[in-house]
Design a protein around this motif. Sequence first.
Motif, PDB file in Angstrom:
ATOM      1  N   LEU A   1       0.809  -1.220   0.000  1.00 54.16           N
ATOM      2  CA  LEU A   1       0.000   0.000   0.000  1.00 54.16           C
ATOM      3  C   LEU A   1       0.845   1.275   0.000  1.00 54.16           C
ATOM      4  N   PRO A   2       1.856   1.411   0.859  1.00 61.56           N
ATOM      5  CA  PRO A   2       2.658   2.644   0.826  1.00 61.56           C
ATOM      6  C   PRO A   2       3.388   2.871  -0.490  1.00 61.56           C
ATOM      7  N   SER A   3       3.656   1.809  -1.259  1.00 59.58           N
ATOM      8  CA  SER A   3       4.376   1.963  -2.526  1.00 59.58           C
ATOM      9  C   SER A   3       3.570   2.748  -3.553  1.00 59.58           C
ATOM     10  N   PHE A   4       2.268   2.872  -3.349  1.00 59.28           N
ATOM     11  CA  PHE A   4       1.463   3.660  -4.271  1.00 59.28           C
ATOM     12  C   PHE A   4       1.817   5.143  -4.211  1.00 59.28           C
ATOM     13  N   TRP A   5       2.455   5.579  -3.122  1.00 58.98           N
ATOM     14  CA  TRP A   5       2.916   6.967  -3.080  1.00 58.98           C
ATOM     15  C   TRP A   5       3.986   7.209  -4.144  1.00 58.98           C
ATOM     16  N   VAL A   6       4.794   6.200  -4.441  1.00 61.34           N
ATOM     17  CA  VAL A   6       5.780   6.335  -5.514  1.00 61.34           C
ATOM     18  C   VAL A   6       5.074   6.440  -6.863  1.00 61.34           C
ATOM     19  N   LYS A   7       4.037   5.631  -7.059  1.00 63.70           N
ATOM     20  CA  LYS A   7       3.261   5.734  -8.299  1.00 63.70           C
ATOM     21  C   LYS A   7       2.626   7.115  -8.434  1.00 63.70           C
ATOM     22  N   LEU A   8       2.091   7.633  -7.329  1.00 63.14           N
ATOM     23  CA  LEU A   8       1.431   8.933  -7.372  1.00 63.14           C
ATOM     24  C   LEU A   8       2.433  10.053  -7.628  1.00 63.14           C
ATOM     25  N   ARG A   9       3.544  10.050  -6.878  1.00 65.66           N
ATOM     26  CA  ARG A   9       4.498  11.159  -6.973  1.00 65.66           C
ATOM     27  C   ARG A   9       5.392  11.068  -8.207  1.00 65.66           C
ATOM     28  N   CYS A  10       5.844   9.873  -8.540  1.00 64.30           N
ATOM     29  CA  CYS A  10       6.903   9.739  -9.543  1.00 64.30           C
ATOM     30  C   CYS A  10       6.428   9.223 -10.894  1.00 64.30           C
ATOM     31  N   ARG A  11       5.269   8.590 -10.949  1.00 67.45           N
ATOM     32  CA  ARG A  11       4.839   7.977 -12.206  1.00 67.45           C
ATOM     33  C   ARG A  11       3.804   8.803 -12.965  1.00 67.45           C
ATOM     34  N   LEU A  12       3.138   9.740 -12.296  1.00 71.61           N
ATOM     35  CA  LEU A  12       2.192  10.629 -12.980  1.00 71.61           C
ATOM     36  C   LEU A  12       2.964  11.867 -13.430  1.00 71.61           C
ATOM     37  N   VAL A  13       3.591  11.783 -14.575  1.00 70.69           N
ATOM     38  CA  VAL A  13       4.531  12.813 -15.015  1.00 70.69           C
ATOM     39  C   VAL A  13       3.896  13.831 -15.950  1.00 70.69           C
ATOM     40  N   ALA A  14       2.580  13.778 -16.141  1.00 68.28           N
ATOM     41  CA  ALA A  14       1.932  14.798 -16.976  1.00 68.28           C
ATOM     42  C   ALA A  14       2.114  16.156 -16.326  1.00 68.28           C
ATOM     43  N   PRO A  15       2.533  17.176 -17.074  1.00 70.62           N
ATOM     44  CA  PRO A  15       2.792  18.487 -16.465  1.00 70.62           C
ATOM     45  C   PRO A  15       1.505  19.193 -16.070  1.00 70.62           C
ATOM     46  N   ALA A  16       1.557  19.852 -14.908  1.00 67.37           N
ATOM     47  CA  ALA A  16       0.441  20.691 -14.467  1.00 67.37           C
ATOM     48  C   ALA A  16       0.658  22.071 -15.068  1.00 67.37           C
ATOM     49  N   LEU A  17       0.269  22.230 -16.333  1.00 67.43           N
ATOM     50  CA  LEU A  17       0.653  23.404 -17.118  1.00 67.43           C
ATOM     51  C   LEU A  17       0.069  24.705 -16.580  1.00 67.43           C
ATOM     52  N   ASN A  18      -1.070  24.640 -15.936  1.00 64.59           N
ATOM     53  CA  ASN A  18      -1.732  25.863 -15.490  1.00 64.59           C
ATOM     54  C   ASN A  18      -1.262  26.333 -14.127  1.00 64.59           C
ATOM     55  N   SER A  19      -0.323  25.615 -13.509  1.00 61.37           N
ATOM     56  CA  SER A  19       0.109  25.956 -12.160  1.00 61.37           C
ATOM     57  C   SER A  19       0.897  27.264 -12.155  1.00 61.37           C
ATOM     58  N   GLY A  20       0.412  28.237 -11.390  1.00 60.57           N
ATOM     59  CA  GLY A  20       1.124  29.496 -11.254  1.00 60.57           C
ATOM     60  C   GLY A  20       2.436  29.335 -10.527  1.00 60.57           C
ATOM     61  N   VAL A  21       2.493  28.383  -9.579  1.00 63.18           N
ATOM     62  CA  VAL A  21       3.729  28.134  -8.847  1.00 63.18           C
ATOM     63  C   VAL A  21       4.793  27.603  -9.799  1.00 63.18           C
ATOM     64  N   GLY A  22       4.400  26.716 -10.711  1.00 57.46           N
ATOM     65  CA  GLY A  22       5.350  26.156 -11.649  1.00 57.46           C
ATOM     66  C   GLY A  22       5.933  27.203 -12.586  1.00 57.46           C
ATOM     67  N   ALA A  23       5.133  28.216 -12.931  1.00 50.12           N
ATOM     68  CA  ALA A  23       5.613  29.254 -13.839  1.00 50.12           C
ATOM     69  C   ALA A  23       6.744  30.066 -13.236  1.00 50.12           C
ATOM     70  N   THR A  24       6.786  30.171 -11.921  1.00 49.67           N
ATOM     71  CA  THR A  24       7.828  30.953 -11.243  1.00 49.67           C
ATOM     72  C   THR A  24       8.922  30.072 -10.640  1.00 49.67           C
TER      73      THR A  24
ATOM     74  N   GLN B   1       9.173  24.846 -14.903  1.00 46.23           N
ATOM     75  CA  GLN B   1       7.754  24.487 -14.857  1.00 46.23           C
ATOM     76  C   GLN B   1       7.533  22.999 -15.086  1.00 46.23           C
ATOM     77  N   ALA B   2       8.415  22.354 -15.824  1.00 45.32           N
ATOM     78  CA  ALA B   2       8.265  20.924 -16.082  1.00 45.32           C
ATOM     79  C   ALA B   2       8.382  20.090 -14.809  1.00 45.32           C
ATOM     80  N   HIS B   3       9.006  20.675 -13.769  1.00 49.85           N
ATOM     81  CA  HIS B   3       9.144  19.937 -12.509  1.00 49.85           C
ATOM     82  C   HIS B   3       7.793  19.742 -11.828  1.00 49.85           C
ATOM     83  N   TRP B   4       6.857  20.671 -12.096  1.00 51.32           N
ATOM     84  CA  TRP B   4       5.545  20.611 -11.435  1.00 51.32           C
ATOM     85  C   TRP B   4       4.605  19.735 -12.252  1.00 51.32           C
ATOM     86  N   THR B   5       4.670  18.461 -11.929  1.00 49.52           N
ATOM     87  CA  THR B   5       3.834  17.472 -12.605  1.00 49.52           C
ATOM     88  C   THR B   5       2.532  17.271 -11.834  1.00 49.52           C
ATOM     89  N   VAL B   6       1.617  16.565 -12.448  1.00 45.23           N
ATOM     90  CA  VAL B   6       0.363  16.210 -11.781  1.00 45.23           C
ATOM     91  C   VAL B   6       0.649  15.391 -10.522  1.00 45.23           C
TER      92      VAL B   6
END
Length: 416
Positions: free
Chosen positions: A243-266, A274-279
């Motif tokens: 069960l805890p291994s799903f945190w790796v799937k959530l954090r590291c495997r969902l690599v689609a960029p969150a393009l609208n994130s204002g934090v990522g733009a700065t 900005q590419a660092h701020w993934t879904v």
Amino acid sequence: MASSVRVTIDAPRRSNTIEFLPISVASSACDCHFSRCPSKTLISFRPSTNLRLSFLDGSKGMRIYNGRFEIRYNSPGIFTRTLVARADANLIGDEDPIEVIKDHGSSEVNAELKKQQKSSQLSKRVVFGLGIGITAGGVVLTGGWVFSVALAAVIFIGSREYFELVRSRGIASGMTPPPRYVSRVCSVICALMPLFTLYKGQIDVSVASAAFVVAMALLLQRGNPRFSQLSSTIFGLFYCGYLPSFWVKLRCRLVAPALNSGVGATWPIFLGGQAHWTVGLVATLISISSIIAADTVAFAGGKAFGRIPLTSISPKKTWEGAIAGLAGCIATSVLLSKIFSWPASMISAIGFGLLNFFASLFGDLLESMIKRDAGVKDSGSLIPGHGGILDRVDSYVFTGALAYAYVRNLLPLYGV
């Protein structure tokens, strides 16, 4: 709070032997300030004995000398919890014993002591809680191998605590625990699961294979294999590793960029831009922050308004606290969704908050049930003021898996 007095008697050597003077103590330790402390009475049935009476608490204190007697105390602090009496061996005979009588402290002073102890515990909780939160935030932002290795370390310690709970007197009295070598191997397997998840992307086959090997080791062991050994071990692999291994799937495997994130733009380019701020990063931050908010608001709401117990598993939890925690969790999820511009839909943000709350609540209750059956208050003592690792991460065990399934399968285009 009064506690039992510990008496230690020692004497210098005489003719290669040590003789001890009998001492009886008819009281409990008195915790009080010196100005309020009641009188201490030393009744000696043998005036020739050279007795020294000391009150010690491990810190420097003042001393009062009265002939052959000595009393130590802490003027600004608290009178001691340990009573130590020493007598010279060359004056010991066959006379009557010495009796030391010490009066009880006042209830006001005991209440003050309890208040100081609670204040100290709260300070520890705050300091270590902030340290853990800042460290965890940095690890989540970094992601990749840093996140996976840190999670593996937490899983290893948590699995060791789980198997110690299984071996505790409360649980082991009703079932046969697995052998120690099996529990240690399972802890290593659990710690490797997040690393396999990062490398392979999924660990279903690996977990099934590990479960098969562990089951065969239990069935082929010497003696009389028991089903309780198998069930507690397989559940440990599922609860502490899979069960805890799903945190790796959530954090590291969902690599689609969150393009609208204002934090990522700065976000600085040398840190990934900005590419660092993934879904996956945004979803992980929202999920963890929502759980922290739920726990904090539920605790405050329960303290202020709690009346109706939520469940017998955890008597301190109340319906009022749970409702307050739910509101705090949803509010945090919606607020952060506005800041990160993810998920795009308000309904999706509210649903994410609901899922995080119920997953964290039932994870907490499950660990409380294990500890109740084990007959312990905390799963360990690794973190001062907080208990063990499982006490801190129980709310996150199920949340990662449910959050990943929610984002991966229920949000169109991952909520972007």
